[in-house]
Enzyme design. Sequence first.
Site, PDB file in Angstrom:
ATOM      1  CE  LYS A 166      -2.406   1.441   3.681  1.00  0.00           C
ATOM      2  NZ  LYS A 166      -3.512   1.312   4.742  1.00  0.00           N
ATOM      3  CG  ASP A 201      -7.533   3.715   1.989  1.00  0.00           C
ATOM      4  OD1 ASP A 201      -8.480   3.480   1.381  1.00  0.00           O
ATOM      5  OD2 ASP A 201      -7.393   5.036   2.473  1.00  0.00           O
TER       6      ASP A 201
END
Length: 211
Positions: free
Chosen positions: A121, A139
């Site tokens: 991420k 997210d």
Amino acid sequence: MLTKHQIEQIFVRFHQANPKPTTELRWHNSFELLIAVMLSAQATDVSVNKATEKLFPVANTPEKIAALGEVGLKKYIKTIGLFNSKAKNIIATCKILIDKHHSQCPNTREALEALPGVGRKTANVILNTCFNQPTLAVDTHIFRVAHRIGLSKGKTPLAVEQDLLALIPKKFLKDAHHWLILHGRYVCKARKPDCPNCLIRDLCQFTEKTL
């Protein structure tokens, strides 16, 4: 399921409403963004910005942050969750950047994910925001929004990421990450989505729309 035309219209509207979206983290170079994103795990952008506005004027290079050491760094980031482990990872990352990357933030996924505390991420955020690569960092906001809108049924962040990369028109991929995060943060909120003021309300597949 959404049609190809509906998916394109969703991102046409996002683009019309916000032609140049970006992160709400404050940064001036790729190293600062790397540190800010590392600090943002399980923390708000607001809390990170409050910490970095004091940290970066004092130390905004790998050498300067490494010189602070863990104890010195913690003084600046102690208001952020998990600050002990984050300080350890950031100091270790700074040393690797100095030793292996000429004190520069890497621009490849492999090199980024080799840094302590940097996962897929975080790497995606850096690659997208700093190096203009069409990546999507999934997210909690994007995971929720993708499911509600009808863009993905993936059960993991990676599955959702792969769905989005396959479905979103290429011309919108570079900015899709920011549009979806901002939409999840301010409109399609977790507890009570603001459906009446949603610009894609008529396209969204969410069955429990608020009035």
